[in-house]
Structure formats: C-alpha cells, structure tokens
Design a protein around this motif. Structure first.
Motif, PDB file in Angstrom:
ATOM      1  N   LEU A 155      18.267 138.885   9.923  1.00  0.00           N
ATOM      2  CA  LEU A 155      17.263 139.267  10.912  1.00  0.00           C
ATOM      3  C   LEU A 155      17.802 140.334  11.859  1.00  0.00           C
ATOM      4  CD1 LEU A 155      15.831 135.746  11.857  1.00  0.00           C
ATOM      5  CD2 LEU A 155      14.730 137.503  10.449  1.00  0.00           C
ATOM      6  N   ALA A 156      19.110 140.314  12.090  1.00  0.00           N
ATOM      7  CA  ALA A 156      19.715 141.308  12.978  1.00  0.00           C
ATOM      8  C   ALA A 156      19.521 142.726  12.456  1.00  0.00           C
ATOM      9  CB  ALA A 156      21.203 141.016  13.153  1.00  0.00           C
ATOM     10  N   LEU A 157      19.390 142.859  11.133  1.00  0.00           N
ATOM     11  CA  LEU A 157      19.203 144.177  10.539  1.00  0.00           C
ATOM     12  C   LEU A 157      17.861 144.791  10.943  1.00  0.00           C
ATOM     13  CD1 LEU A 157      20.501 143.406   6.924  1.00  0.00           C
ATOM     14  CD2 LEU A 157      21.772 144.439   8.828  1.00  0.00           C
ATOM     15  N   GLN A 158      16.917 143.936  11.369  1.00  0.00           N
ATOM     16  CA  GLN A 158      15.590 144.422  11.751  1.00  0.00           C
ATOM     17  C   GLN A 158      15.492 144.772  13.237  1.00  0.00           C
ATOM     18  OE1 GLN A 158      13.289 144.413   9.152  1.00  0.00           O
ATOM     19  NE2 GLN A 158      14.957 143.630   7.867  1.00  0.00           N
ATOM     20  N   VAL A 159      16.570 144.509  13.987  1.00  0.00           N
ATOM     21  CA  VAL A 159      16.530 144.651  15.442  1.00  0.00           C
ATOM     22  C   VAL A 159      17.591 145.648  15.897  1.00  0.00           C
ATOM     23  CG1 VAL A 159      16.693 143.430  17.654  1.00  0.00           C
ATOM     24  CG2 VAL A 159      15.774 142.255  15.637  1.00  0.00           C
ATOM     25  N   PRO A 160      17.232 146.619  16.735  1.00  0.00           N
ATOM     26  CA  PRO A 160      18.250 147.533  17.262  1.00  0.00           C
ATOM     27  C   PRO A 160      19.328 146.764  18.011  1.00  0.00           C
ATOM     28  CG  PRO A 160      16.030 148.312  17.747  1.00  0.00           C
ATOM     29  CD  PRO A 160      15.883 146.932  17.212  1.00  0.00           C
ATOM     30  N   HIS A 161      20.555 147.251  17.938  1.00  0.00           N
ATOM     31  CA  HIS A 161      21.676 146.574  18.592  1.00  0.00           C
ATOM     32  C   HIS A 161      21.398 146.444  20.091  1.00  0.00           C
ATOM     33  CE1 HIS A 161      25.661 145.420  19.830  1.00  0.00           C
ATOM     34  NE2 HIS A 161      26.040 145.345  18.570  1.00  0.00           N
ATOM     35  N   GLY A 239      30.867 142.574  22.844  1.00  0.00           N
ATOM     36  CA  GLY A 239      29.759 143.506  22.705  1.00  0.00           C
ATOM     37  C   GLY A 239      28.962 143.280  21.436  1.00  0.00           C
ATOM     38  N   ALA A 240      29.209 142.170  20.754  1.00  0.00           N
ATOM     39  CA  ALA A 240      28.503 141.884  19.503  1.00  0.00           C
ATOM     40  C   ALA A 240      27.011 141.663  19.752  1.00  0.00           C
ATOM     41  CB  ALA A 240      29.109 140.656  18.834  1.00  0.00           C
ATOM     42  N   HIS A 241      26.241 141.799  18.705  1.00  0.00           N
ATOM     43  CA  HIS A 241      24.796 141.601  18.732  1.00  0.00           C
ATOM     44  C   HIS A 241      24.483 140.172  19.158  1.00  0.00           C
ATOM     45  CE1 HIS A 241      20.629 141.997  17.544  1.00  0.00           C
ATOM     46  NE2 HIS A 241      20.834 143.197  17.053  1.00  0.00           N
ATOM     47  N   LEU A 242      23.354 139.970  19.838  1.00  0.00           N
ATOM     48  CA  LEU A 242      22.950 138.623  20.222  1.00  0.00           C
ATOM     49  C   LEU A 242      22.833 137.700  19.016  1.00  0.00           C
ATOM     50  CD1 LEU A 242      20.245 139.247  22.990  1.00  0.00           C
ATOM     51  CD2 LEU A 242      22.596 138.442  23.278  1.00  0.00           C
ATOM     52  N   HIS A 243      22.447 138.239  17.883  1.00  0.00           N
ATOM     53  CA  HIS A 243      22.365 137.419  16.668  1.00  0.00           C
ATOM     54  C   HIS A 243      23.741 136.885  16.270  1.00  0.00           C
ATOM     55  CE1 HIS A 243      18.508 139.474  16.639  1.00  0.00           C
ATOM     56  NE2 HIS A 243      18.111 138.763  15.579  1.00  0.00           N
ATOM     57  N   ALA A 244      24.772 137.690  16.483  1.00  0.00           N
ATOM     58  CA  ALA A 244      26.125 137.253  16.146  1.00  0.00           C
ATOM     59  C   ALA A 244      26.589 136.145  17.084  1.00  0.00           C
ATOM     60  CB  ALA A 244      27.099 138.431  16.203  1.00  0.00           C
ATOM     61  N   LEU A 371      20.343 126.788  21.887  1.00  0.00           N
ATOM     62  CA  LEU A 371      20.298 128.235  21.708  1.00  0.00           C
ATOM     63  C   LEU A 371      19.915 128.939  23.003  1.00  0.00           C
ATOM     64  CD1 LEU A 371      20.309 130.074  18.854  1.00  0.00           C
ATOM     65  CD2 LEU A 371      18.080 130.650  19.811  1.00  0.00           C
ATOM     66  N   ALA A 372      19.053 128.308  23.803  1.00  0.00           N
ATOM     67  CA  ALA A 372      18.665 128.910  25.085  1.00  0.00           C
ATOM     68  C   ALA A 372      19.885 129.105  25.969  1.00  0.00           C
ATOM     69  CB  ALA A 372      17.633 128.030  25.782  1.00  0.00           C
ATOM     70  N   GLY A 373      20.760 128.113  25.996  1.00  0.00           N
ATOM     71  CA  GLY A 373      21.977 128.213  26.789  1.00  0.00           C
ATOM     72  C   GLY A 373      22.955 129.224  26.236  1.00  0.00           C
ATOM     73  N   TRP A 374      23.133 129.235  24.919  1.00  0.00           N
ATOM     74  CA  TRP A 374      24.046 130.224  24.314  1.00  0.00           C
ATOM     75  C   TRP A 374      23.613 131.638  24.677  1.00  0.00           C
ATOM     76  CZ3 TRP A 374      23.515 127.815  18.776  1.00  0.00           C
ATOM     77  CH2 TRP A 374      24.167 126.579  18.747  1.00  0.00           C
ATOM     78  N   LEU A 375      22.318 131.887  24.574  1.00  0.00           N
ATOM     79  CA  LEU A 375      21.818 133.226  24.873  1.00  0.00           C
ATOM     80  C   LEU A 375      21.980 133.546  26.362  1.00  0.00           C
ATOM     81  CD1 LEU A 375      18.665 133.186  22.589  1.00  0.00           C
ATOM     82  CD2 LEU A 375      20.620 134.734  22.369  1.00  0.00           C
ATOM     83  N   ALA A 376      21.823 132.538  27.230  1.00  0.00           N
ATOM     84  CA  ALA A 376      22.047 132.767  28.662  1.00  0.00           C
ATOM     85  C   ALA A 376      23.493 133.181  28.918  1.00  0.00           C
ATOM     86  CB  ALA A 376      21.713 131.497  29.450  1.00  0.00           C
ATOM     87  N   HIS A 377      24.433 132.494  28.279  1.00  0.00           N
ATOM     88  CA  HIS A 377      25.845 132.832  28.449  1.00  0.00           C
ATOM     89  C   HIS A 377      26.158 134.202  27.850  1.00  0.00           C
ATOM     90  CE1 HIS A 377      27.476 129.221  30.313  1.00  0.00           C
ATOM     91  NE2 HIS A 377      26.589 128.539  29.599  1.00  0.00           N
ATOM     92  N   ALA A 378      25.538 134.515  26.726  1.00  0.00           N
ATOM     93  CA  ALA A 378      25.755 135.826  26.106  1.00  0.00           C
ATOM     94  C   ALA A 378      25.241 136.937  27.012  1.00  0.00           C
ATOM     95  CB  ALA A 378      25.059 135.882  24.744  1.00  0.00           C
TER      96      ALA A 378
END
Length: 408
Positions: A155-161, A239-244, A371-378
């Motif tokens: 899915l990351a391939l469909q989203v700009p970094h 600096g990795a993608h949010l998907h990573a 996942l909500a928390g992981w993304l908040a930390h990211a």
C-alpha cells in the motif's frame, strides 16, 4: 517448573542480603513471593532474583540507569502523547476511561493522539483496495497479523513518501492507514467507524458486542513506550514511511511476550474451565512457578483500570451466564492465589470468549487499536527530527583478554 523456584535462604544468598531485607524487597514490589509446598514457607522465582542481583551489581551511577531504562525503568524519551497513572492512561491529559464513558470512538481518540486540532483526517472515505492487493487483503485464510504485514508495504507504493510532507498530509495518510489496517486484520474492505467494521464482521447486528469493541479500542489505543510503540518510534526516527513504522509495530506485537499474552490468557481460561476444581487448578499453577497470563501489570500494581472498565461493561452485557461465571471464578481464584487482578489482555480474551470468538480476535482488536498510538509516536518523532540511537554497555570479553586467549 519447581527447579525455577528457590527458597528464601537461596534468594538471600544470591542477593547478598538478610531475610528482613528480602521481605522488604517483596513489600516494595521488587520481588514476588509464592507459597511453598508446605503453604507456610515462601519461594521465589530464580530468574527474578537473578535479575535483581544483576541490577544491584550495576551500581547507582548512569550505567545503572541506562541498563534499567529499557525494561520499565527510567524514562528514555519525552512525549506529549500519553501519561500512565494509577487510574489508567491519559491521552494528552485526558482520561481514556472517561473517554470510553463519554462514547468516544477510536477515530476520536486518534484525532486526540495525533493532535489534530480542528482538522478531521477521517473526513475522506478510505476507498477500496487497489487491484494488486485486493486478493491478498481479502484472504481470510491468512493469519491477521501476517495479512496486514504482507499488504501494508504494498500500500505504501500508492502513497507519496510522508517524511517531508506537512503535518496535515501526514495525518491524512495516518487516517487512511488506520482504517486499512483494521480492514486487513478482519479480511474486509476499509470502512468506518472502525469498531462497527469489527463488530459487523465478527458479530453482525450485535450492538452490545460492538459497544464493547468500541470501549476496548479506545482503552488500548496507546500506552506510552510499550515494546511495539518504541519499535515504531525508532523506525520513524530514521525518516521512514509511516507504513514502515506500522509494520515495525506489528512485527513487535507478533511476539509471544507482547501480543501473544491474550492467546496465553485464552488457553489458561480454557484449561481452568476443563478442570474439576478451578481454584485448585489456578493455585497449583501459581505455586509451581507458572505465570498467570492475563493477570497483573507492572505499571498498575493495584489493578489495571482499563480491565476494570471493560469487566464492568461485560458483566452488564447480554452474555452467556455460564461463561460469565467461568470468567468470574477464574478472576477470583487468581486473586486468591496471587493477589493479582485481571489486566487488559485478560479482558480482550474475556470479550472473545463471552461472544464465542477465537483468541486471534483478541490480538486483532489490540493491533487495530494500538495502531493509533504507533502513528502518534511516529508523527511526534518525525516532527522532532531526531534519530533514536542509544548506546550499549558492553559486558563481553575485552580486546586484551581476547588477544591473550588467541595466543594460548
């Protein structure tokens, strides 16, 4: 397992302390004692005693702090996301338990954790699966975590970094990813609200179940720097993608000492239910040095408030009385044997058992929520723009000794 248990005299010898100091360690929560075979003496887990002895040998300087920081020790990072207090987690200063009682959804919680302000990143529909991943995303034969970890990198391939994007764009990416991850964990198509997606997939038309799922998702959304959140944050710092970062969290969660806790709790309840005497089964289990998965929490010595809230809701729900009696009996037996109360892993398991669902659904609920928390930390780590790179304290063979050994 008896070989893992040692008497007080052996514990004192390993720690170099007196019996009075040993009992003080127990009262302060540094060690845990269990009944001996004669029910009058106390025994101790060898690994806990040895770990405490190792910490004592490190001394009181910075080296000790560094060694302990990565095991529920000293703080290692600053964050504005969540705070853990005896009455439960607080998300940006607001009680998670109070949010559940106010009817908050996981999306509401994510907006708070991500510090969205007036922005609503969930306003746009999540869309359908891209053609190249649809078959994989909807393959219900795959384990939930494996399915998510296989599809999210594609899915990351469909989203700009997202690394150089503004915060609003990153939050929009995060919102889509939150819904996509939930759908992947139940082999469905993305939709919202997330608790209704899970409820309709697992128990169509069951409003009471969906309400329990809503509460569980809010209560599990973040818990400071737990293992999976820290893993996601370290990856985000590069600096990795949010998907990573999400894949890093899912990978950490897949381990039996993290996400596997609910499955082990499920097995304990099933085994207890098959025994003739649940109280004796739990007490024997405990006395033999076995853990009681789903009970106790290092950060909530007086009981996990998240579990207490869910237990209260479950008791009020229209569930099978026999199953509820089993759960209450196991809780009472564990409390009498160990003094421990149920934690959030037990309650995710209990919800699944009460509604006739397998253990894998407990892990799927947890992964959906966290996942909500992981993304908040990211998002917070990327905004800080710093790399997380701790130092190691080397305890191996010194170069001089290694050279001498090579010449022997």
């Amino acid at each position: 397992m008896d070989s893992d248990l040692i008497p007080a005299v052996e514990a004192c010898r390993l720690l170099g302390i007196s019996p009075a100091t040993l009992y003080a360690y127990v009262s302060r929560g540094l060690l845990e004692s269990r009944p001996g075979r004669d029910h009058r003496s106390r025994v101790y887990l060898r690994r806990e005693v040895e770990q405490l002895a190792q910490r004592k040998r490190l001394g009181r300087g910075p080296a000790r702090g560094a060694a302990q920081s990565l095991d529920r020790g000293l703080p290692v990072l600053e964050t504005r996301i969540s705070l853990i207090r005896p009455d439960g987690p607080y998300y940006r200063g607001r009680s998670a338990v109070a949010a559940v009682r106010a009817g908050a959804t996981l999306e509401d919680t994510a907006r708070l954790l991500w510090d969205c302000g007036s922005q609503d990143p969930f306003v746009e529909p999540p869309g359908d699966w891209p053609a190249r991943v649809a078959a994989l995303a909807l393959d219900a034969e795959l384990p939930p975590l494996a399915r998510a970890m296989a599809v999210i990198p594609l899915l990351a391939l469909q989203v700009p970094h997202s690394f150089r994007a503004d915060q609003a764009t990153r939050r929009a990416v995060a919102a889509t990813l939150l819904r996509q991850n939930a759908a992947l964990l139940v082999a469905s198509r993305p939709a919202g609200p997330v608790h209704r997606l899970l409820g309709q997939t697992w128990r169509p038309g069951d409003a009471a179940f969906a309400e329990l799922v809503r509460a569980a998702l809010v209560l599990c959304a973040d818990h400071e720097l737990n293992v999976s959140a820290f893993a996601a944050r370290v990856v985000a710092s590069t600096g990795a993608h949010l998907h990573a970062t999400v894949c890093a969290g899912l990978s950490a969660l897949s381990g039996p000492r993290h996400g596997g806790a609910a499955t082990r709790a499920y097995m304990l309840i099933e085994q207890a239910g098959q025994s003739r005497d649940i109280g004796r089964f739990i007490a024997t289990h405990w006395r033999q040095g076995e853990d009681l998965p789903g009970f106790g929490h290092a950060l909530y010595p007086d009981g996990d408030p998240r579990a207490a809230e869910l237990l209260s809701m479950l008791r009020a729900a229209p569930v099978d009385p026999a199953t509820m009696r089993l759960l209450d009996t196991v809780i009472d037996a564990a409390g009498q044997a160990s003094g421990r109360q149920p934690n959030i892993d037990f309650m995710l398991t209990a919800i699944c058992l009460a509604f006739g669902l397998p253990a894998t659904h407990a892990l799927a609920m947890f992964a959906t929520s966290r996942l909500a928390g992981w993304l908040a930390h990211a998002l917070e780590q990327q905004a800080q723009g710093r790399l997380i790179r701790p130092r190691a304290r080397y305890t191996g063979l010194q170069p001089e000794a290694a050279a001498a050994a090579a010449h022997d």
